[in-house]
Motif scaffolding. Structure first.
Motif, PDB file in Angstrom:
ATOM      1  N   VAL A   1       7.449  17.935 -44.561  1.00 51.18           N
ATOM      2  CA  VAL A   1       6.155  17.913 -44.154  1.00 51.18           C
ATOM      3  C   VAL A   1       5.692  19.338 -43.515  1.00 51.18           C
ATOM      4  O   VAL A   1       4.577  19.749 -43.632  1.00 51.18           O
TER       5      VAL A   1
ATOM      6  N   TYR B   1       2.776  21.176 -45.499  1.00 53.43           N
ATOM      7  CA  TYR B   1       1.401  20.753 -44.956  1.00 53.43           C
ATOM      8  C   TYR B   1       1.236  21.599 -43.559  1.00 53.43           C
ATOM      9  O   TYR B   1       2.105  21.836 -42.778  1.00 53.43           O
TER      10      TYR B   1
ATOM     11  N   PHE C   1      -1.900  12.024 -46.422  1.00 57.84           N
ATOM     12  CA  PHE C   1      -1.579  13.447 -47.033  1.00 57.84           C
ATOM     13  C   PHE C   1      -1.879  13.498 -48.101  1.00 57.84           C
ATOM     14  O   PHE C   1      -1.711  12.521 -49.182  1.00 57.84           O
TER      15      PHE C   1
END
Length: 393
Positions: A275, A279, A314
């Motif tokens: 992640v 992101y 997400f």
């Protein structure tokens, strides 16, 4: 009735309920500070509150009494029975009663919710008044005397034990979801040393359930699960009776006791790193999401459902990232201590099974005459059922 009218009616109903609760709470606290005896504070309570007090103490033969008769009986019984209740307190409740019994003025009641405050009164540990516009707790003189008479090294030791029992049990429920009574007692005795007073333990847990989670149910303790969740977990445990409860250390259970706010375990590290790479999020937010996903894994959510939860938070831009997410979730599942496995990780049980099989087959290997060369993928001649290359080969 159109949708707007339904929403308006719902809001008005919520406002009326909030107003009703505010009035009820105001009435609950709005009592004179000049009364110091048990009869006086009992007169200030409603008949329903006195009935709840009677039920909590287990007083029999008083259900049909009017308020006057109920007060007469309670003012005689409460000081006598307070000692029994005190031996079930945890440290926080004990400290509240001790402060009041020591005659310290101004024990504030502002920080307690109405629900919690009502439960304190129903146990006769304190009574609410208004003093100089502030919400204050008081303890009538008869109960102050009863506390001072009961207080001492024995009670203080019991309170410490009670607090430790509660924390260890909460830690068990955090890691197991539910646990049978016998297993809970065995764990406490393994970690705390002396033999557990079983009767007192369950009174302590019932009292804890009264204030917090609904933990005591039938023949086991559970982490506030609903009926369907409990049945599913119990059924799963019953199909795997050979799996013991994982033997957590005292430190592990105490650290898990608070429940919320625990950082994700090692099993979530690959997901966290993925992640971070894919992101643009703050570290704290990533850890919060990882903790949520780990909790869902622990409770038995499968990988496909977990992927759906991940996608709600997400955006997954392509198949490559989708595969990365799936891989990290599979890894997390295999290395997370699951409720359905009584706190074990799937990878631990897999290793144990392999080790047990090797140990079992080791004694079964017998010499055999090799008339021809055995192919690597043929069944092993020892009779294990495995391929030759994975057994005697």
């Amino acid at each position: 009735m159109n949708r707007e009218q339904m929403i308006q009616n719902l809001r008005e109903g919520q406002e009326r309920e909030a107003m009703r609760q505010r009035k009820q709470e105001q009435k609950f606290w709005n009592h004179s500070p000049d009364i110091d005896d048990l009869e006086g504070v009992l007169k200030q309570r409603t008949k329903l509150e006195l009935d709840n007090m009677r039920k909590n103490f287990g007083f029999q033969g008083m259900s049909s009494m009017n308020k006057r008769d109920l007060i007469d009986h309670l003012k005689e019984l409460l000081p006598v029975h307070l000692h029994r209740t005190l031996s079930y307190l945890n440290e926080d409740a004990y400290e509240l009663v001790k402060k009041l019994a020591d005659g310290k003025e101004g024990v504030c009641g502002e920080d307690h919710s109405f629900s919690y405050a009502s439960k304190i009164v129903s146990r006769a540990w304190a009574f609410p008044i208004i003093q100089d516009g502030r919400r204050i707790w008081i303890l009538p003189k008869e109960l102050r005397g009863a506390f001072r008479e009961a207080d001492g090294q024995k009670l203080q030791q019991q309170v410490r034990e009670n607090t430790e029992w509660i924390l260890l049990t909460k830690g068990m429920l955090h890691n197991y979801g539910y646990i049978e009574h016998g297993a809970a007692i065995s764990t406490l005795e393994r970690l705390s040393g002396p033999e557990v007073d079983i009767r007192r333990y369950f009174e302590v847990m019932r009292l804890c359930s009264y204030y917090e989670l609904n933990m005591v149910t039938g023949g086991f303790l559970s982490a506030g699960l609903d009926f369907e969740e409990k049945e599913k977990l119990i059924t799963h445990h019953e199909t795997r009776p050979e799996i013991p409860y994982y033997p957590f250390s005292k430190k592990q259970l105490m650290e898990a006791a608070p429940g919320g706010g625990i950082e994700p375990s090692e099993s979530m590290k690959p997901l966290i790193e993925m992640v971070k790479t894919s992101y643009d999020l703050e570290q704290e937010e990533i850890l919060d999401h990882a903790s949520l996903l780990e909790g869902l894994l622990k409770e038995g959510m499968d990988i496909n459902e977990l992927l759906e939860v991940f996608q709600e938070v997400f955006e997954i831009p392509d198949q490559r990232v989708m595969q990365q997410v799936a891989d990290t979730l599979v890894y997390a599942n295999n290395h997370t201590r699951l409720w359905m496995l009584k706190g074990h990780k799937p990878v631990e049980l897999s290793r144990q099974k392999q080790a047990a099989f090797k140990e079992e087959t080791r004694g079964k290997v017998v010499p055999f005459k090799q008339d021809r060369k055995i192919g690597r993928n043929e069944p092993c001649p020892c009779g294990s059922g495995m391929k030759y290359k994975k057994c005697c080969g």
